[in-house]
Motif scaffolding. Sequence first.
Motif, PDB file in Angstrom:
ATOM      1  N   ASP A 203     -17.081 -61.552  21.908  1.00 32.03           N
ATOM      2  CA  ASP A 203     -15.705 -61.292  21.447  1.00 32.03           C
ATOM      3  C   ASP A 203     -14.878 -61.115  22.405  1.00 32.03           C
ATOM      4  O   ASP A 203     -13.570 -61.500  22.392  1.00 32.03           O
ATOM      5  CB  ASP A 203     -16.003 -59.718  21.101  1.00 32.03           C
ATOM      6  CG  ASP A 203     -16.799 -59.808  19.475  1.00 32.03           C
ATOM      7  OD1 ASP A 203     -17.048 -60.705  18.889  1.00 32.03           O
ATOM      8  OD2 ASP A 203     -17.285 -58.728  19.146  1.00 32.03           O
TER       9      ASP A 203
ATOM     10  N   LYS B 212     -23.089 -60.358  21.370  1.00 36.86           N
ATOM     11  CA  LYS B 212     -21.659 -60.115  20.770  1.00 36.86           C
ATOM     12  C   LYS B 212     -20.487 -59.673  21.254  1.00 36.86           C
ATOM     13  O   LYS B 212     -19.341 -59.975  21.178  1.00 36.86           O
ATOM     14  CB  LYS B 212     -21.926 -59.590  19.411  1.00 36.86           C
ATOM     15  CG  LYS B 212     -20.721 -59.455  18.285  1.00 36.86           C
ATOM     16  CD  LYS B 212     -21.113 -58.501  17.096  1.00 36.86           C
ATOM     17  CE  LYS B 212     -19.869 -58.741  16.222  1.00 36.86           C
ATOM     18  NZ  LYS B 212     -18.464 -58.420  16.987  1.00 36.86           N
TER      19      LYS B 212
ATOM     20  N   ASN C  87     -13.613 -64.573  23.466  1.00 38.03           N
ATOM     21  CA  ASN C  87     -12.761 -65.366  22.238  1.00 38.03           C
ATOM     22  C   ASN C  87     -11.558 -64.796  22.551  1.00 38.03           C
ATOM     23  O   ASN C  87     -10.593 -65.433  22.025  1.00 38.03           O
ATOM     24  CB  ASN C  87     -13.440 -64.781  20.905  1.00 38.03           C
ATOM     25  CG  ASN C  87     -14.757 -65.629  20.632  1.00 38.03           C
ATOM     26  OD1 ASN C  87     -14.986 -66.688  21.270  1.00 38.03           O
ATOM     27  ND2 ASN C  87     -15.574 -65.281  19.704  1.00 38.03           N
TER      28      ASN C  87
END
Length: 327
Positions: free
Chosen positions: A322, A318, A325
């Motif tokens: 993140d 994650k 992104n």
Amino acid sequence: MNYRKLGCSELEVSAITLRAWATGGWMWKSKDRKEAVEAIKASHDVGVTSIDTAPIYGQGASEEIVGEAIKGFSRDKVQILTKFGMRWDLEKGDFAMKSYDHNGNAIEVYKYAGKESIIYECEQSLKRLGTDYIDLYQIHWPDSTTPIDETFEAVLKLIEQGKVRFAGVCNYTASQIQQAERTLPLVSNQIPFNMVNRTVESETVSYCIDHNKSVLAYSPLERGLLTGEIHSGYEFKPGDHRASLPHFQPQFVEKTNVFLDKIKPIAEQHNASLSQLVLRWTIERPGITIALAGARNAEQAVQNANAIHINLSKEELKTIDDLVNTF
């Protein structure tokens, strides 16, 4: 190594697959045949059973090197993935580029997938590879001058003759895959995908997930950019195609290295290199079946293969997601 089936076929390939583009020397200025053979053998020794090549890579040189390297392997223990549809010896189809062959001679490359051309290309590939069948035969790029059904009727004929086991595509859109499947089932689509280039994710990868087509991610390290070894002012050897690419211009390189500095602590926690972390992340992405990683020598090949041993937690994935992104 982890092994994964392509689409709905029984063909299993290694999650980290050796990509033999640089092996042929073309556009990379890498000509050490001995090192290339050793890279393939070392990769196989640590579980990389699949090799992705193409006739255009070194104008036959890459396939010849692969053929030389696998002579001592059990043929049923190695998967040969090669391509068709890029001709440097025939002026027909879509003009692709002007270039130089691995000997420095000027050439013109065309994207052409006519029926007779495919039959001819397959015979030449089989000779260079020293085998009587190809595990996965892929069209290299779409050819607008040839009807898609004509192209895949030729591939179907090769499958019926036992010269090809399964068919795949490269750089195809969802619509083009649908058209091709009117003639024969496809098991995979080879497309560019990495942390700084995910343009195919929303449409093409989603389509492949929904229709059980494996995605073979090429350039997962963005041609070396994501290794952390490229910096502003980096000097490429004459003839190295990367020098003129947008992702290798100073501003983008600097931005990428800032991003890599943020994920580097995760790599260090796993006693891994950045490239290993990037490869492991790639094959953890939804829809990505395998990562195609190039290697110029045995050391790089083994390092790439060992990416499989990194076990990333959900929290680490994650964190990386993140950062990707927001890149």
